[in-house]
Design a protein around this motif. Structure first.
Motif, PDB file in Angstrom:
ATOM      1  N   ILE A  92       9.724  47.364  18.202  1.00 15.41           N
ATOM      2  CA  ILE A  92       9.671  48.807  18.228  1.00 15.41           C
ATOM      3  C   ILE A  92      10.979  49.242  18.123  1.00 15.41           C
ATOM      4  O   ILE A  92      11.004  50.439  17.519  1.00 15.41           O
ATOM      5  N   ASN A  93      12.066  48.818  18.553  1.00 16.06           N
ATOM      6  CA  ASN A  93      13.437  49.553  18.654  1.00 16.06           C
ATOM      7  C   ASN A  93      14.228  48.913  17.279  1.00 16.06           C
ATOM      8  O   ASN A  93      15.524  49.004  17.601  1.00 16.06           O
ATOM      9  N   ARG A  94      13.599  48.313  16.581  1.00 15.37           N
ATOM     10  CA  ARG A  94      14.522  47.855  15.394  1.00 15.37           C
ATOM     11  C   ARG A  94      15.648  48.666  14.618  1.00 15.37           C
ATOM     12  O   ARG A  94      16.478  48.368  14.147  1.00 15.37           O
ATOM     13  N   SER A  95      15.061  49.857  14.568  1.00 11.50           N
ATOM     14  CA  SER A  95      15.948  50.886  13.832  1.00 11.50           C
ATOM     15  C   SER A  95      16.887  51.682  14.705  1.00 11.50           C
ATOM     16  O   SER A  95      17.592  52.583  14.321  1.00 11.50           O
ATOM     17  N   MET A  96      16.767  51.373  16.065  1.00 12.89           N
ATOM     18  CA  MET A  96      17.814  51.968  17.016  1.00 12.89           C
ATOM     19  C   MET A  96      18.767  51.253  17.384  1.00 12.89           C
ATOM     20  O   MET A  96      18.838  50.047  17.647  1.00 12.89           O
ATOM     21  N   ASP A  97      19.962  51.817  17.875  1.00 10.12           N
ATOM     22  CA  ASP A  97      21.179  51.246  18.345  1.00 10.12           C
ATOM     23  C   ASP A  97      20.881  51.278  19.806  1.00 10.12           C
ATOM     24  O   ASP A  97      21.087  52.392  20.613  1.00 10.12           O
ATOM     25  N   THR A  98      20.669  50.233  20.374  1.00 12.98           N
ATOM     26  CA  THR A  98      20.365  50.015  21.980  1.00 12.98           C
ATOM     27  C   THR A  98      21.408  49.259  22.753  1.00 12.98           C
ATOM     28  O   THR A  98      21.801  48.185  22.124  1.00 12.98           O
ATOM     29  N   SER A  99      22.141  49.731  23.817  1.00 11.80           N
ATOM     30  CA  SER A  99      22.987  49.168  24.454  1.00 11.80           C
ATOM     31  C   SER A  99      22.564  47.913  25.140  1.00 11.80           C
ATOM     32  O   SER A  99      23.130  46.781  25.247  1.00 11.80           O
ATOM     33  N   ASN A 100      21.244  47.880  25.747  1.00 13.44           N
ATOM     34  CA  ASN A 100      20.734  46.836  26.434  1.00 13.44           C
ATOM     35  C   ASN A 100      19.616  46.194  25.506  1.00 13.44           C
ATOM     36  O   ASN A 100      18.442  46.770  25.286  1.00 13.44           O
ATOM     37  N   GLY A 101      19.730  45.049  25.038  1.00 14.45           N
ATOM     38  CA  GLY A 101      18.852  44.361  23.808  1.00 14.45           C
ATOM     39  C   GLY A 101      17.705  43.664  24.705  1.00 14.45           C
ATOM     40  O   GLY A 101      17.006  43.247  23.946  1.00 14.45           O
ATOM     41  N   VAL A 102      17.818  43.625  25.964  1.00 17.34           N
ATOM     42  CA  VAL A 102      16.546  42.934  26.758  1.00 17.34           C
ATOM     43  C   VAL A 102      16.045  43.883  27.929  1.00 17.34           C
ATOM     44  O   VAL A 102      16.918  44.213  28.461  1.00 17.34           O
TER      45      VAL A 102
END
Length: 96
Positions: free
Chosen positions: A65-75
């Protein structure tokens, strides 16, 4: 064990164009969780616990779901919580 069809059902995906990507997420999530808990334990040991399947599914879904977003928390926190639970189970089993 998390199956591709179950993950697609959770994500409400009918098409098969992302099947390879989804399977990669499943495999990577399993490896991530196993390494975080006890890298010396076998997949068979992990498969004894429903938390393993649920954490694998949640993590694979999150990454998809978040593959195109830059997330600081990957889990997600829910996955981290299940990793902690599994650490107690798997570590205790392998020490006994």
């Amino acid at each position: 064990m998390v199956k591709l069809e179950d993950l697609k059902l959770s994500l409400r995906l009918d098409e098969d164009w992302d099947d390879g990507l989804l399977q990669n997420y499943i495999d990577t999530a399993q490896n991530y969780i196993m390494s975080a808990v006890n890298s010396g334990a076998s997949l068979e040991e992990f498969n004894k616990y429903k938390q393993f399947d649920f954490a694998t599914s949640l993590l694979a879904q999150y990454w998809y779901i978040n593959r195109s977003m830059d997330t600081s928390n990957g889990v997600p926190d829910s996955v981290l919580s299940m990793i902690q639970q599994l650490r107690g189970h798997i570590t205790n089993e392998t020490v006994s």
